[in-house]
Design a protein around this motif. Structure first.
Motif, short mmCIF file in Angstrom:
data_model
loop_
_atom_site.label_atom_id
_atom_site.label_comp_id
_atom_site.label_asym_id
_atom_site.label_seq_id
_atom_site.Cartn_x
_atom_site.Cartn_y
_atom_site.Cartn_z
N THR A 38 0.87 -1.18 0.00
CA THR A 38 0.00 0.00 0.00
C THR A 38 0.90 1.22 0.00
N THR A 77 1.06 5.30 -0.15
CA THR A 77 0.18 6.44 0.10
C THR A 77 0.98 7.73 0.27
N THR A 125 -1.71 -1.07 -4.00
CA THR A 125 -2.83 -0.16 -3.71
C THR A 125 -2.23 1.22 -3.50
N SER A 149 -2.54 5.50 -3.27
CA SER A 149 -3.37 6.66 -2.96
C SER A 149 -2.50 7.91 -2.99
N THR A 207 -5.23 -1.10 -7.09
CA THR A 207 -6.13 0.05 -7.24
C THR A 207 -5.34 1.34 -7.11
N VAL A 208 -5.85 2.38 -7.74
CA VAL A 208 -5.24 3.71 -7.65
C VAL A 208 -6.33 4.72 -7.32
N THR A 209 -6.09 5.52 -6.27
CA THR A 209 -7.01 6.59 -5.88
C THR A 209 -6.25 7.90 -5.90
N VAL A 210 -6.77 8.87 -6.65
CA VAL A 210 -6.13 10.18 -6.75
C VAL A 210 -7.14 11.23 -6.32
N ASN A 211 -6.80 11.99 -5.29
CA ASN A 211 -7.74 12.95 -4.72
C ASN A 211 -7.68 14.32 -5.37
#
Length: 326
Positions: free
Chosen positions: A171, A173, A227, A229, A289-293
């Motif tokens: 992970t 981040t 994962t 972020s 997964t990729v999360t971009v805020n």
């Protein structure tokens, strides 16, 4: 790899490799009369260059996480022959010398044995190549013809890789910055040259030349199964490395041959061959997964390659002159 890593600032990892083989040079020069003089040469370069930057553990950073691997490799291979050129096919067979590839394979084994011996018997120092690249040409019917005899042979076998990766299932981040994976590569085999010349043979003169580049390039950036972020941007890029203004993989093979005979037959053939496997990819792995805020998302793969294969031959004989270029 290891346990989770927590950072109050940014994380920057950069791996850089610059490799240059200035010149692998074989030159034969024999002088004689009749059919006895032989001036043949073989230059063989086997090169493995790799550079990698990777994260295999979970990481949390307040700032940017930037992982990059940058590789460049360049090699020059030159074979020169003169005098009465190479032995003919019959003389090669009777002397146990074999064809062009047999000679190359013998030199490959010699180099592997020496590499292991110089490193205390460590066989991992060997090239990993079972044989040299075939010196052969295709025909219109789908068959092939192998070059049996050549006065000058230059074979350049290069394998390069640049890897920027998230490995395993970490992970990753960035709570206040970007996450970027970047790889770059630049592989040049632009001075692979075989120069076979034969002058003044009184019987049969063979001045053939073979120049071969066998190049495998891997340039890869991937998140794999991680994962990810990111707060202000995300990027995965596999691009060309800038080496003094050069941003192109340059693969050049040059074969030049010439033969002249006073009495009977002169034979000049030239084969210039490039075999290139070039893999460039920038990917987000399907298992993660990729999360971009916020910020930009960049996926970029750039591959620029230039290939040249140039073969020239001339032959003059008292009775017959034969010149062929491929």
């Amino acid at each position: 790899t290891g346990g989770a890593l927590n950072l109050s600032g940014k994380l920057t990892m950069t791996a850089t490799q610059t490799a240059t083989v200035t010149e692998t040079h074989a030159k034969a020069d024999a002088a004689g009369s009749g059919t006895a003089a032989v001036g043949a040469s073989l230059a063989l370069a086997v090169i493995h260059d790799s550079v990698a930057a990777s994260i295999g553990r979970s990481v949390t950073a307040a700032g940017d996480i930037d992982i990059s691997a940058n590789g460049s490799a360049a090699a020059a291979t030159l074979a020169e022959a003169s005098a009465d050129g190479a032995k003919n096919k019959t003389d090669n067979a009777s002397g146990g010398d074999g064809d062009v590839n047999k000679k190359g394979d013998d030199q490959l084994k010699l180099g592997d044995d020496r590499a292991a011996s110089d490193n205390g018997g460590d066989t991992s120092k060997k090239s990993g190549k079972a044989k040299t690249t075939d010196a052969s040409t295709g025909d219109k019917d789908g068959g092939s013809s192998k070059v049996q005899v050549a006065a000058a042979v230059a074979i350049n076998m290069m394998t390069t890789s640049s890897l920027a990766l998230f490995t395993g299932t970490p992970t990753v981040t960035s709570t206040g910055g970007k996450v970027r994976l970047r790889s770059s590569a630049n592989t040049d085999a632009k001075q692979t040259k075989a120069d076979g010349t034969e002058v003044g043979a009184s019987s049969v003169g063979i001045g053939a030349a073979v120049a071969i580049n066998d190049v495998d390039i891997t340039n890869r950036a991937s998140t794999g199964n991680a994962t990810v972020s990111a707060a202000t941007g995300f990027g995965v890029e596999a691009t060309m490395r800038n080496v003094s203004g050069n941003v192109t993989h340059e693969i050049d093979a040059l074969a030049q041959s010439g033969a002249s005979g006073d009495t009977d037959v002169s034979i000049a053939g030239a084969l210039a061959l490039n075999i290139v496997h070039n893999h460039t990819e920038a990917t987000v792995g399907g298992g993660g997964t990729v999360t971009v805020n916020g910020g930009n998302i960049t996926l970029k793969a750039v591959n620029t390659e230039s290939d040249t294969a140039n073969a020239t031959s001339t032959a003059e004989g008292g009775d017959v002159g034969v010149g062929v270029s491929v």
